[in-house]
Design a protein around this motif. Structure first.
Motif, PDB file in Angstrom:
ATOM      1  N   ASP A 122      42.572  46.334  -4.204  1.00  0.00           N
ATOM      2  CA  ASP A 122      42.937  45.092  -3.522  1.00  0.00           C
ATOM      3  C   ASP A 122      43.122  45.346  -2.023  1.00  0.00           C
ATOM      4  O   ASP A 122      43.558  46.417  -1.605  1.00  0.00           O
ATOM      5  N   ASN A 176      42.925  39.527  -2.436  1.00  0.00           N
ATOM      6  CA  ASN A 176      42.081  39.452  -3.623  1.00  0.00           C
ATOM      7  C   ASN A 176      42.723  38.738  -4.796  1.00  0.00           C
ATOM      8  O   ASN A 176      42.025  38.170  -5.626  1.00  0.00           O
ATOM      9  N   GLN A 177      44.035  38.788  -4.893  1.00  0.00           N
ATOM     10  CA  GLN A 177      44.691  38.254  -6.084  1.00  0.00           C
ATOM     11  C   GLN A 177      44.638  36.738  -6.122  1.00  0.00           C
ATOM     12  O   GLN A 177      44.772  36.075  -5.095  1.00  0.00           O
ATOM     13  N   SER A 180      40.015  34.679  -4.837  1.00  0.00           N
ATOM     14  CA  SER A 180      39.406  35.928  -4.360  1.00  0.00           C
ATOM     15  C   SER A 180      38.730  35.806  -3.006  1.00  0.00           C
ATOM     16  O   SER A 180      38.228  36.790  -2.481  1.00  0.00           O
ATOM     17  N   HIS A 181      38.686  34.603  -2.412  1.00  0.00           N
ATOM     18  CA  HIS A 181      38.030  34.410  -1.126  1.00  0.00           C
ATOM     19  C   HIS A 181      39.049  34.030  -0.056  1.00  0.00           C
ATOM     20  O   HIS A 181      40.159  33.598  -0.364  1.00  0.00           O
ATOM     21  N   LYS A 221      35.969  31.139  -9.252  1.00  0.00           N
ATOM     22  CA  LYS A 221      37.184  31.919  -9.082  1.00  0.00           C
ATOM     23  C   LYS A 221      38.413  31.024  -8.943  1.00  0.00           C
ATOM     24  O   LYS A 221      39.499  31.354  -9.424  1.00  0.00           O
TER      25      LYS A 221
END
Length: 297
Positions: A122, A176-177, A180-181, A221
């Motif tokens: 991450d 990232n968590q 994710s973008h 996502k």
């Protein structure tokens, strides 16, 4: 051979037979656990070829080894449950005073393992430090630093070791968590005399060309993230905002990017902007200038 070792220890060190047995069993336990750890790691290296999977398995085996070692050694050296409770009570009181910081870091490790505010791989920001998590251990985690004197979230080449206890006292940003973008913006300034509507149309064409597939991935996502977090966006497609600055008209491109691809996508978009604007006679980039007027005398 074992008998000879026992006789040597008893003769030269004057240790009671009970203590000798405990030392012997402790050494045997350590040897067996080392062998189990060795063969487990060999199996992992043969079974998994992905670097991240190898690291996760290797870290799990290492942590399991230390936990089992502590439990077995305690079981060997402490005879009864009541003495175990007394021993642990005394040890806990002493550690709480003498080893306050390591205990906090160990508690931080448990929090990271259970709550998972971040994982290996991450990209995070904590205590003014940003980077990619490359290792998590009992007392500290390690990041590969980004930013600092390097622009656009690129790696500096340094690694930073951060105490695990920081997760209790410092806020953490995880790239990232969940979702994710990240949103990225590029400000393009053109002169007041430029055809800003045509420029905006060109920018819209360019950003949709490079971000269309990315936005589709982001939607998938986002659906996954909304099951765990209160994350909702009504629009994931690129958009261009118009504003007026002192030097001209500012067209701000806003689009989604993977955290580790931000600089690459920005580079590609800027190169195409420069090429396209160079072909248009009625569009000019703006920059700070000064004008000097003479009275003609």
């Amino acid at each position: 051979m074992i008998k000879d070792i026992s006789e040597y220890i008893e003769t030269h060190w004057q240790i009671s037979p009970a203590i000798q047995h405990k030392i012997f069993y402790s050494l045997v336990a350590i040897l067996i656990l080392l062998l189990v750890r060795y063969f487990a790691l060999q199996f992992v290296f043969k079974r998994f070829h992905d670097a991240k999977h190898r690291y996760l398995w290797k870290n799990s085996i290492k942590n399991t080894y230390y936990i089992l070692l502590i439990l077995i050694i305690l079981n060997i050296w402490i005879d009864r449950i009541d003495s175990l409770g007394t021993f642990l009570g005394l040890v806990s009181a002493g550690l709480a005073i003498a080893l306050q910081v390591p205990i906090v870091n160990l508690a931080g490790w448990l929090f990271i393992m259970i709550r998972k505010p971040f994982e290996v791989g991450d990209r995070i920001e904590i205590d003014d430090n940003s980077g990619d998590v490359i290792d998590i251990r009992f007392f500290q985690f390690t990041i590969n630093e980004i930013g600092n004197w390097v622009d656009s979230d690129q790696s500096t080449g340094r690694i930073i070791h951060i105490p695990n206890g920081k997760v209790f006292s410092q806020s953490q940003a995880n790239y990232n968590q969940g979702f994710s973008h990240v949103w990225n913006e590029i400000a393009v300034n053109i002169t007041f005399e430029s055809n800003w509507k045509k420029a905006k149309s060109i920018l819209n064409e360019i950003v949709n060309k490079h971000a269309e597939e990315l936005s589709f991935s982001a939607k998938r996502k986002l659906v996954e993230a909304s099951k765990k977090f209160m994350i909702f966006y009504s629009n994931l497609t690129p958009i261009i905002y118009t504003s007026v600055k002192e030097s001209g008209v500012q067209l701000t491109i806003r689009y989604l990017s993977l955290p580790k691809q931000r600089r690459r996508t920005e580079h590609i978009i800027w190169e195409e902007i420069l090429e396209r604007f160079n072909q248009e006679e009625d569009i000019s980039l703006a920059y700070p200038t000064q004008r000097i007027y003479f009275d003609g005398k």
